[in-house]
Design an enzyme around this catalytic site. Structure first.
Site, PDB file in Angstrom:
ATOM      1  N   SER A 161       0.822  -1.204   0.000  1.00 59.88           N
ATOM      2  CA  SER A 161       0.000   0.000   0.000  1.00 59.88           C
ATOM      3  C   SER A 161       0.863   1.264   0.000  1.00 59.88           C
ATOM      4  CB  SER A 161      -0.979   0.003   1.172  1.00 59.88           C
ATOM      5  OG  SER A 161      -0.405  -0.547   2.310  1.00 59.88           O
ATOM      6  N   GLY A 162       0.495   2.177  -0.887  1.00 56.45           N
ATOM      7  CA  GLY A 162       1.268   3.412  -1.047  1.00 56.45           C
ATOM      8  C   GLY A 162       2.260   3.319  -2.194  1.00 56.45           C
ATOM      9  N   ALA A 170      -2.156   0.154  -9.910  1.00 59.50           N
ATOM     10  CA  ALA A 170      -1.767   0.417 -11.302  1.00 59.50           C
ATOM     11  C   ALA A 170      -0.850  -0.699 -11.808  1.00 59.50           C
ATOM     12  CB  ALA A 170      -1.081   1.771 -11.418  1.00 59.50           C
ATOM     13  N   ALA A 171       0.026  -1.209 -10.926  1.00 60.96           N
ATOM     14  CA  ALA A 171       0.927  -2.289 -11.356  1.00 60.96           C
ATOM     15  C   ALA A 171       0.119  -3.523 -11.763  1.00 60.96           C
ATOM     16  CB  ALA A 171       1.906  -2.632 -10.235  1.00 60.96           C
ATOM     17  N   ASP A 207       0.852   7.221 -11.749  1.00 62.25           N
ATOM     18  CA  ASP A 207       1.237   5.840 -11.451  1.00 62.25           C
ATOM     19  C   ASP A 207       1.545   5.048 -12.733  1.00 62.25           C
ATOM     20  OD1 ASP A 207       0.560   6.602  -8.866  1.00 62.25           O
ATOM     21  OD2 ASP A 207      -1.446   5.753  -8.987  1.00 62.25           O
ATOM     22  N   SER A 210       1.338   2.026  -5.256  1.00 62.31           N
ATOM     23  CA  SER A 210       0.528   1.870  -6.449  1.00 62.31           C
ATOM     24  C   SER A 210       0.517   0.454  -7.001  1.00 62.31           C
ATOM     25  CB  SER A 210       0.931   2.838  -7.553  1.00 62.31           C
ATOM     26  OG  SER A 210      -0.143   2.885  -8.460  1.00 62.31           O
ATOM     27  N   SER A 211       0.247  -0.478  -6.121  1.00 60.09           N
ATOM     28  CA  SER A 211       0.112  -1.848  -6.595  1.00 60.09           C
ATOM     29  C   SER A 211      -1.098  -1.946  -7.522  1.00 60.09           C
ATOM     30  CB  SER A 211      -0.053  -2.798  -5.423  1.00 60.09           C
ATOM     31  OG  SER A 211      -1.081  -2.335  -4.581  1.00 60.09           O
TER      32      SER A 211
HETATM   33  C1  GLA Z   1      -2.246   8.101  -5.992  1.00 57.93           C
HETATM   34  C2  GLA Z   1      -2.923   8.382  -7.315  1.00 57.93           C
HETATM   35  C3  GLA Z   1      -2.014   9.191  -8.246  1.00 57.93           C
HETATM   36  C4  GLA Z   1      -1.483  10.433  -7.551  1.00 57.93           C
HETATM   37  C5  GLA Z   1      -0.923  10.080  -6.187  1.00 57.93           C
HETATM   38  C6  GLA Z   1      -0.565  11.292  -5.362  1.00 57.93           C
HETATM   39  O1  GLA Z   1      -1.157   7.264  -6.169  1.00 57.93           O
HETATM   40  O2  GLA Z   1      -3.272   7.159  -7.931  1.00 57.93           O
HETATM   41  O3  GLA Z   1      -2.717   9.512  -9.428  1.00 57.93           O
HETATM   42  O4  GLA Z   1      -2.448  11.440  -7.484  1.00 57.93           O
HETATM   43  O5  GLA Z   1      -1.839   9.329  -5.400  1.00 57.93           O
HETATM   44  O6  GLA Z   1       0.458  11.983  -5.965  1.00 57.93           O
END
Ligand code: GLA
Length: 436
Positions: free
Chosen positions: A154-155, A160-161, A203, A157-158
């Site tokens: 968490s944190g 989007a991955a 991300d 961007s799993s």
């Molecule tokens: C999340 C969102 C991104 C971005 C970040 C903060 O990861 O998915 O689009 O806004 O937060 O920078």
């Protein structure tokens, strides 16, 4: 790409064997998508406003082993979640309202239960995005997906991955050749349209465009990106050379997903409200995002904004400036300056964007006191997950122990849920997502 240590050969062999067993094929026909996690040193919360962001991937992330199915069937298993996901690629996918982030349908469920039931959403979202792009897929996949073991993602961007991993696997199985730029757009469709999160393209851009040890810079308005290389360090020719920095991830133990937290979308709406008022004051007609407002227009008309909206806009304009300065510092190898900008970005997230939560703010403050740390901030949105820091390589272990010891004193309950070996992780930069 040869310098990146992840995934190891044994990890690749393991996942190939698992998929071979699932599909009843030989391991050497199994392909693997490697889709790394990302960090964003500078450029927080300005992507959805068309700002300029900086990002990198790390040498950890998602691995998806797959083979094309004999027909249109998709069959997936996960290393993190139980059960199987089955659907057909010739079924038309519509936005998944039950997985939507406004929280209304999900409110009665703890987020981990929802995530458990919904882990197939990203695969269906990938199909939705490809169908929206006019692709009529014929070939399903049989696959097994998992994230780097023991690491709380968490944190990082799993989400989007994972989305990108499914896109690349479905495209490969169907013989589609799609550019990274187009896949950024497809992953945006998964997040914005299929799942309803109003996030920007930070991300996806990081995961699809990053290169080992470069800083990826994306202008989220023009969608033009560039890679900023650090200077060639003379000593790099020496075999014993240690690159001057390491990336430190310090986990809070808070895990609620962004798609189940209304805070993220609320801030996006506030930025748009601020943009709308500023554009009106400047007598300009444009989409209400802050990148359509000039800095001078903000300065001239900021008194017309409610205090909380003025703070959101202040974050946007100051963060854009920090990104531009940060790119220069990176290109010169000036990690002290780069680090100071990261910490200033962290402070603006707390004071102006007001997106942190107590445990993450505490971690941020601990990191700033840790030995050898150049700079730190929340990694990602700041509502949960981890903080990221850049640290002098020679002090990385010391800094990691310091953070572990101090955090447990302030948050013993949350810290007790963290895996002791991976509550603070030292890592290196990574490459872009790819099919092996
Ligand atoms: C999340 C969102 C991104 C971005 C970040 C903060 O990861 O998915 O689009 O806004 O937060 O920078």
């Amino acid at each position: 790409m040869g310098l990146v240590s992840w995934p190891s050969d044994s990890e690749l062999d393991r996942i190939k064997t698992m998929v071979a067993e699932m599909a009843g094929v030989s391991a050497n026909v199994v392909k693997v998508v490697v889709s790394p996690y990302r960090i964003c040193p500078l450029g927080a919360h300005i992507d959805h406003q068309g700002g300029i962001v900086s990002a990198m991937t790390i040498n950890k992330g998602i691995i998806l082993g797959f083979v094309p199915s004999p027909d249109s069937q998709v069959l997936l298993r996960s290393g993190q979640f139980s059960g199987e996901v089955r659907f057909r690629v010739d079924q038309i996918q519509l936005p998944d309202h039950n997985a939507k982030p406004n929280g209304k349908i999900q409110q009665n469920y703890p987020s981990d239960v929802m995530e458990e039931c919904k882990w197939g959403s990203y695969a269906k979202g990938a199909l939705y995005a490809l169908q929206s792009g006019g692709h009529h897929l014929k070939q399903g996949i049989t696959g097994f997906i998992y994230g780097t073991e023991g690491l709380d993602s968490s944190g990082l961007s799993s989400s989007a991955a994972v989305g990108i991993a499914y896109l690349l696997a479905l495209e490969s199985a169907n013989g589609l050749s799609i550019s990274p730029t187009q896949n950024i757009e497809y992953d945006r469709l998964i997040e914005n349209e299929y799942l309803g999160l109003k996030n920007g393209i930070l991300d996806q851009s990081a995961i699809l465009l990053s290169r080992y040890r470069c800083l990826t810079c994306m202008d989220c308005k023009t969608k033009i990106h560039k890679l900023i290389h650090p200077p060639k360090f003379e000593m790099e020719k020496n075999a014993k050379f240690k690159f001057p920095y390491k990336i430190l991830l310090a986990f809070s133990g808070l895990k609620q997903a962004l798609t189940t937290n209304p805070g993220y979308n609320r801030r996006v709406t506030e930025c748009r409200e601020a943009a709308e008022i500023l554009l009106k004051a400047a007598v300009k007609k444009a989409e209400p995002v802050l990148s359509n407002v000039e800095q001078e227009e903000f300065e001239a008309h900021k008194s017309k904004l409610e205090p909380h909206l003025a703070k959101r806009a202040e974050h946007y304009f100051s963060e854009n400036t920090r990104v531009i300065k940060g790119l220069e510092a990176w290109a010169c190898g000036n990690f002290e300056e780069f680090g100071m900008l990261i910490s200033a970005s962290g402070l603006s997230s707390i004071q102006n964007y007001e997106c942190g939560c107590e445990p993450l703010i505490q971690l941020y403050e601990i990191l700033l006191k840790a030995p050898g740390v150049y700079g730190a901030r929340f990694s990602g949105a700041g509502f949960r997950g981890c903080c990221v820091a850049f640290v002098d390589s020679d002090y990385a272990d010391e800094a990691a122990s310091f953070v572990k010891n101090e955090y447990v004193k302030l948050q013993p309950e949350l810290a007790s849920h963290l895996n002791k070996d991976t509550s603070v992780v030292i890592c290196d930069s990574g490459d872009c997502a790819r099919v092996l």
